[in-house]
Design a protein around this motif. Structure first.
Motif, mmCIF file in Angstrom:
data_model
loop_
_atom_site.group_PDB
_atom_site.id
_atom_site.type_symbol
_atom_site.label_atom_id
_atom_site.label_comp_id
_atom_site.label_asym_id
_atom_site.label_seq_id
_atom_site.Cartn_x
_atom_site.Cartn_y
_atom_site.Cartn_z
ATOM 1 N N ASN A 26 0.824 -1.215 0.000
ATOM 2 C CA ASN A 26 0.000 0.000 0.000
ATOM 3 C C ASN A 26 0.854 1.259 0.000
ATOM 4 O O ASN A 26 0.511 2.249 -0.658
ATOM 5 C CB ASN A 26 -0.963 -0.003 1.182
ATOM 6 N N HIS A 27 1.961 1.242 0.727
ATOM 7 C CA HIS A 27 2.871 2.391 0.735
ATOM 8 C C HIS A 27 3.469 2.603 -0.658
ATOM 9 O O HIS A 27 3.523 3.738 -1.151
ATOM 10 C CB HIS A 27 3.973 2.186 1.766
ATOM 11 N N ARG A 28 3.896 1.535 -1.281
ATOM 12 C CA ARG A 28 4.476 1.642 -2.622
ATOM 13 C C ARG A 28 3.451 2.157 -3.630
ATOM 14 O O ARG A 28 3.769 2.990 -4.483
ATOM 15 C CB ARG A 28 5.015 0.284 -3.070
ATOM 16 N N LEU A 29 2.215 1.657 -3.534
ATOM 17 C CA LEU A 29 1.174 2.105 -4.458
ATOM 18 C C LEU A 29 0.834 3.576 -4.229
ATOM 19 O O LEU A 29 0.592 4.314 -5.192
ATOM 20 C CB LEU A 29 -0.073 1.230 -4.321
ATOM 21 N N ALA A 30 0.824 4.018 -2.985
ATOM 22 C CA ALA A 30 0.550 5.431 -2.700
ATOM 23 C C ALA A 30 1.629 6.320 -3.317
ATOM 24 O O ALA A 30 1.328 7.369 -3.908
ATOM 25 C CB ALA A 30 0.462 5.658 -1.195
ATOM 26 N N GLU A 31 2.882 5.915 -3.194
ATOM 27 C CA GLU A 31 3.974 6.682 -3.801
ATOM 28 C C GLU A 31 3.870 6.667 -5.317
ATOM 29 O O GLU A 31 4.112 7.687 -5.974
ATOM 30 C CB GLU A 31 5.331 6.129 -3.354
ATOM 31 N N ALA A 32 3.494 5.529 -5.879
ATOM 32 C CA ALA A 32 3.345 5.420 -7.332
ATOM 33 C C ALA A 32 2.230 6.340 -7.827
ATOM 34 O O ALA A 32 2.374 6.994 -8.871
ATOM 35 C CB ALA A 32 3.051 3.977 -7.720
ATOM 36 N N LYS A 42 8.151 7.431 -16.922
ATOM 37 C CA LYS A 42 7.581 6.235 -17.534
ATOM 38 C C LYS A 42 7.087 5.279 -16.452
ATOM 39 O O LYS A 42 7.595 5.276 -15.326
ATOM 40 C CB LYS A 42 8.628 5.529 -18.390
ATOM 41 N N ILE A 43 6.121 4.445 -16.818
ATOM 42 C CA ILE A 43 5.555 3.463 -15.894
ATOM 43 C C ILE A 43 6.658 2.549 -15.357
ATOM 44 O O ILE A 43 6.710 2.262 -14.159
ATOM 45 C CB ILE A 43 4.441 2.630 -16.568
ATOM 46 N N ASP A 44 7.556 2.107 -16.237
ATOM 47 C CA ASP A 44 8.664 1.240 -15.810
ATOM 48 C C ASP A 44 9.538 1.933 -14.762
ATOM 49 O O ASP A 44 9.958 1.313 -13.786
ATOM 50 C CB ASP A 44 9.548 0.853 -16.999
ATOM 51 N N THR A 45 9.800 3.205 -14.971
ATOM 52 C CA THR A 45 10.622 3.977 -14.045
ATOM 53 C C THR A 45 9.933 4.112 -12.689
ATOM 54 O O THR A 45 10.562 3.964 -11.635
ATOM 55 C CB THR A 45 10.917 5.375 -14.629
ATOM 56 N N ILE A 46 8.632 4.357 -12.707
ATOM 57 C CA ILE A 46 7.869 4.486 -11.470
ATOM 58 C C ILE A 46 7.835 3.158 -10.728
ATOM 59 O O ILE A 46 8.008 3.107 -9.510
ATOM 60 C CB ILE A 46 6.449 5.005 -11.757
ATOM 61 N N ALA A 47 7.644 2.078 -11.464
ATOM 62 C CA ALA A 47 7.628 0.748 -10.845
ATOM 63 C C ALA A 47 8.951 0.485 -10.127
ATOM 64 O O ALA A 47 8.971 0.052 -8.971
ATOM 65 C CB ALA A 47 7.358 -0.329 -11.893
ATOM 66 N N SER A 55 7.738 -4.281 -13.809
ATOM 67 C CA SER A 55 6.644 -3.381 -14.156
ATOM 68 C C SER A 55 5.346 -4.157 -14.346
ATOM 69 O O SER A 55 4.267 -3.625 -14.077
ATOM 70 C CB SER A 55 6.983 -2.565 -15.403
ATOM 71 N N SER A 56 5.428 -5.411 -14.772
ATOM 72 C CA SER A 56 4.198 -6.193 -14.944
ATOM 73 C C SER A 56 3.528 -6.477 -13.599
ATOM 74 O O SER A 56 2.299 -6.401 -13.478
ATOM 75 C CB SER A 56 4.464 -7.491 -15.704
ATOM 76 N N TYR A 57 4.326 -6.755 -12.570
ATOM 77 C CA TYR A 57 3.749 -6.952 -11.241
ATOM 78 C C TYR A 57 3.156 -5.641 -10.724
ATOM 79 O O TYR A 57 2.083 -5.623 -10.129
ATOM 80 C CB TYR A 57 4.793 -7.496 -10.257
ATOM 81 N N PHE A 58 3.834 -4.543 -10.976
ATOM 82 C CA PHE A 58 3.324 -3.231 -10.582
ATOM 83 C C PHE A 58 1.965 -2.968 -11.230
ATOM 84 O O PHE A 58 1.019 -2.563 -10.548
ATOM 85 C CB PHE A 58 4.321 -2.138 -10.961
ATOM 86 N N VAL A 59 1.859 -3.206 -12.526
ATOM 87 C CA VAL A 59 0.603 -2.958 -13.238
ATOM 88 C C VAL A 59 -0.510 -3.842 -12.683
ATOM 89 O O VAL A 59 -1.629 -3.370 -12.448
ATOM 90 C CB VAL A 59 0.777 -3.158 -14.766
ATOM 91 N N ARG A 60 -0.212 -5.110 -12.413
ATOM 92 C CA ARG A 60 -1.231 -6.016 -11.851
ATOM 93 C C ARG A 60 -1.670 -5.561 -10.466
ATOM 94 O O ARG A 60 -2.870 -5.519 -10.159
ATOM 95 C CB ARG A 60 -0.705 -7.453 -11.774
ATOM 96 N N ALA A 61 -0.715 -5.220 -9.610
ATOM 97 C CA ALA A 61 -1.048 -4.778 -8.250
ATOM 98 C C ALA A 61 -1.825 -3.468 -8.286
ATOM 99 O O ALA A 61 -2.795 -3.294 -7.540
ATOM 100 C CB ALA A 61 0.232 -4.619 -7.426
ATOM 101 N N PHE A 62 -1.422 -2.557 -9.143
ATOM 102 C CA PHE A 62 -2.103 -1.271 -9.260
ATOM 103 C C PHE A 62 -3.537 -1.474 -9.734
ATOM 104 O O PHE A 62 -4.471 -0.902 -9.186
ATOM 105 C CB PHE A 62 -1.348 -0.362 -10.244
ATOM 106 N N HIS A 63 -3.713 -2.311 -10.751
ATOM 107 C CA HIS A 63 -5.046 -2.568 -11.293
ATOM 108 C C HIS A 63 -5.937 -3.233 -10.253
ATOM 109 O O HIS A 63 -7.122 -2.900 -10.135
ATOM 110 C CB HIS A 63 -4.945 -3.438 -12.550
ATOM 111 N N ARG A 64 -5.395 -4.150 -9.501
ATOM 112 C CA ARG A 64 -6.154 -4.833 -8.447
ATOM 113 C C ARG A 64 -6.623 -3.830 -7.386
ATOM 114 O O ARG A 64 -7.748 -3.919 -6.894
ATOM 115 C CB ARG A 64 -5.286 -5.926 -7.820
ATOM 116 N N GLU A 65 -5.784 -2.860 -7.067
ATOM 117 C CA GLU A 65 -6.114 -1.862 -6.045
ATOM 118 C C GLU A 65 -7.045 -0.767 -6.562
ATOM 119 O O GLU A 65 -7.971 -0.353 -5.877
ATOM 120 C CB GLU A 65 -4.819 -1.223 -5.522
ATOM 121 N N MET A 66 -6.804 -0.279 -7.776
ATOM 122 C CA MET A 66 -7.501 0.908 -8.284
ATOM 123 C C MET A 66 -8.562 0.615 -9.349
ATOM 124 O O MET A 66 -9.262 1.517 -9.774
ATOM 125 C CB MET A 66 -6.478 1.894 -8.875
ATOM 126 N N ASN A 67 -8.636 -0.606 -9.815
ATOM 127 C CA ASN A 67 -9.564 -0.982 -10.893
ATOM 128 C C ASN A 67 -9.306 -0.206 -12.183
ATOM 129 O O ASN A 67 -10.226 0.053 -12.963
ATOM 130 C CB ASN A 67 -11.025 -0.818 -10.470
#
Length: 94
Positions: A26-32, A42-47, A55-67
């Motif tokens: 949750n902390h990582r997603l808030a910073e992202a 870029k998304i890769d840089t933020i991940a 970055s693929s795990y980041f996108v999956r986790a972000f989508h799961r949290e934010m829809n």
């Protein structure tokens, strides 16, 4: 003082009401989210900057949290400019 991983996890969860893993995620997603709204990185840089292994795990986790994907999130908050950013901050989005 030395704590076993098991005891630390139990103690952390009792105090923080969440597991260490979810707390960190949750902390990582808030910073992202902040970086997506306020930078053009870029998304890769933020991940990478927020501690995700890929970055693929980041996108999956972000989508799961934010829809929505990080890209859609960024587009939404940049489409209407300052108004959407202000709304996001007022709703406690970070």
């Amino acid at each position: 003082m030395s704590l076993s991983p098991y005891y630390f996890t139990r103690l952390f969860k009792r105090i923080m009401m969440t597991s260490p893993h979810l707390y960190l995620l949750n902390h990582r997603l808030a910073e992202a989210k902040k970086m997506l709204v306020y930078t053009r990185d870029k998304i890769d840089t933020i991940a990478e900057a927020t501690g995700f292994q890929s970055s693929s795990y980041f996108v999956r986790a972000f989508h799961r949290e934010m829809n929505m994907t990080p890209k859609a999130f960024r587009q939404y908050f940049s489409a209407a400019g300052t108004h959407n950013r202000y709304k996001f901050e007022q709703e406690g989005g970070f």
